[in-house]
Write an enzyme that holds these catalytic residues in place. Structure first.
Site: not given
Ligand code: TXE
Length: 466
Positions: A165, A238, A272
């Site tokens: 997805k 994550e 990130c």
């Protein structure tokens, strides 16, 4: 009538297209096909799974222009950075392919000596690795090729089927990745795109999957973990970060300023592992700030389709208010605005590159994930003060220290609970090294051998000859 997902171009705010969203029934149907196909895929010789992955690798390079233009159109990522991301995925694929056989080969760990068998058949012990089965890869928009490829490439190589997805903010790229994998020879029921946003992601977790691999926010990561918990399946998260960097008194200031400006503003700070907090020793503070500002003011902001552009729009409109609120809060608490500080008055979701100084940890900008082109720089009087401030976060993704002496830098980094540690570098990921987070930055590791084993489960064989 299926719900529609509107794909918007962040640079122009124009509608690119409306995509039908997979509802619960569609997700269940896709799961059923993946489950049926997975056993055959897992039983193939490894070489038969490597061939299509290498073809995919080659097509990424061949089609980079088209793929990069699509990625830029729906995320606003500058075209040069979009190309770099796509062209760096082959290197990660090479690592996975080169190590697949070693990881998958059965390991004969014990052979009983004949005399010990006391007349019975001799015993041997073997460790075999088996695929998890059908996994859900719920992915993110900031690096769709990286955060997706880090999961689905090793997952497929190890014999799993993948329900993929893509983020609702990178749906077209997710579709392009699926088409390219199918064109490369990955069976359509082995890699199945699932289209939609959070509701579709939640529907995916209702299926009896064998693992979920998620990249996204801490808040959503918690929801994923709660939904997955009753299934007792492999759950890998994550998540975000509030990555600090410290410039020691003995640092090469020009190197630190250039490296940290790029680390803070590359991909508009939407990484990130973007540098989100900078601490600078008083001895080099003025020199660093001057060099840092010169670098930031040299960044070209504009049309992301222009190869000269370094800063495009942010990818998600709600982030504009997150950034504005962090700036307002900081200024209200005494921060100094060195540049930027507001949404630009132009078409598209543009926020001016912003540098704040005289910041402190009462300010949201130094505590909550920013995920945009805003950075706070704080002066410190000692390494000890820097360590205390760098540790002051529930996240633990990466930390960087710039300085001449390796032992001094490593000594500082050893005190910090982060999955990755950088000396005189930042904001970098290597396929050879595990990518993991401590605390609110996540669970499990992608990349490195650990990032291949995570898609397997060991089986212990006790074999005594008859
Ligand atoms: O993330 P979300 P978004 C951080 C960053 C960013 C913030 C929001 O701070 O500003 O997250 O970004 C799916 N069950 N990162 O909105 O909401 C969703 O459809 C199942 C850091 O992109 O976490 C998408 O595919 N799935 C991160 C994915 O989860 C659900 C990169 C991520 O969405 C769901 C991206 C649910 N209940 C964002 N709700 C990084 N580590 O770099 C949503 N989803």
């Amino acid at each position: 009538m299926a719900d529609l997902l509107s794909i918007i171009n962040p640079a122009t705010e124009a509608l690119i297209k409306d995509m039908p969203v997979d509802d619960g029934a569609a997700v269940a149907e896709k799961y059923g096909r993946a489950r049926e196909a997975q056993l055959g895929w897992g039983a193939l010789p490894l070489a038969d799974r490597i061939t299509p992955i290498l073809r995919f690798r080659d097509l990424l390079i061949e089609r980079v222009d088209t793929l990069a233009a699509l990625l830029t159109s729906e995320t606003g990522k500058p075209i040069t950075q979009a190309r770099s991301e796509i062209l760096a995925l082959p290197g990660r694929i090479d690592f996975f392919v080169q190590n697949a056989d070693q990881v998958l080969s059965p390991d004969r760990v014990y052979a009983e000596p004949a005399e010990a068998a006391l007349g019975a058949g001799t015993l041997e012990e073997v460790i075999a690795q088996e695929p998890l089965g059908v996994i859900a890869n719920i992915s993110a928009w900031n690096y769709p090729y990286f955060v997706g490829g880090n999961v689905f490439i090793p997952a497929l190589l190890m014999g799993n089927a993948v329900l993929y997805k893509p983020s609702e903010f990178a749906t077209l790229t997710g579709g392009a990745i699926a088409s390219l994998l199918h064109e490369s020879g990955i069976p359509e029921d082995i890699f199945i795109p699932v289209i939609g946003s959070g509701l579709t992601g939640a529907a995916l977790l209702e299926q009896p999957i064998d693992g979920v691999f998620f990249t996204g926010s801490y808040a959503t990561g918690q929801k994923i973990a709660i939904a997955a918990a009753p299934k007792l399946i492999r759950t890998q998260l994550e998540l975000g970060g509030k990555d600090p960097a410290y410039v020691c008194a003995d640092a090469k200031v020009s190197v630190a300023a250039a490296g940290l400006a790029d680390g803070a503003f590359y991909n508009n700070g939407q990484s990130c592992c973007a540098v989100e907090r900078i601490y600078v020793h008083a001895d080099v503070y003025d020199e660093f700030l001057e060099a840092f500002m010169a670098t930031v003011q040299g960044f070209k902001l504009g049309d992301p389709t222009d190869p000269a552009t370094y800063l495009g729009p942010v990818s998600r409109k709600p982030q504009l208010s997150v950034l504005a609120e962090q700036v307002t809060d900081a200024l209200a608490k005494g921060a100094t605005l060195q540049c930027g500080g507001e949404t630009l008055d132009r078409p598209g979701w543009y926020f001016a590159p912003t540098v704040l100084t005289e910041v402190n940890h009462t300010m949201t900008v130094m505590q909550a994930e920013t995920f945009g082109p805003v950075i706070g720089i704080q002066q410190v009087a000692s390494d000890a003060e820097a360590v205390a401030l760098m540790q002051d976060t529930p996240y633990g993704l990466t930390a960087a220290v710039y300085g001449t002496e390796r032992e001094r830098a490593v000594g500082i980094l050893r005190q910090l609970k982060t999955g990755s540690a950088y000396w005189n570098c930042c904001d970098r990921v290597s396929p050879r090294l595990p990518w993991s987070g401590r605390g609110h930055s996540g669970l499990g590791a992608t990349l490195s051998l650990a990032g291949i084993y995570t898609f397997l489960q060991p089986r212990a064989w006790h074999l005594r000859a008859g």
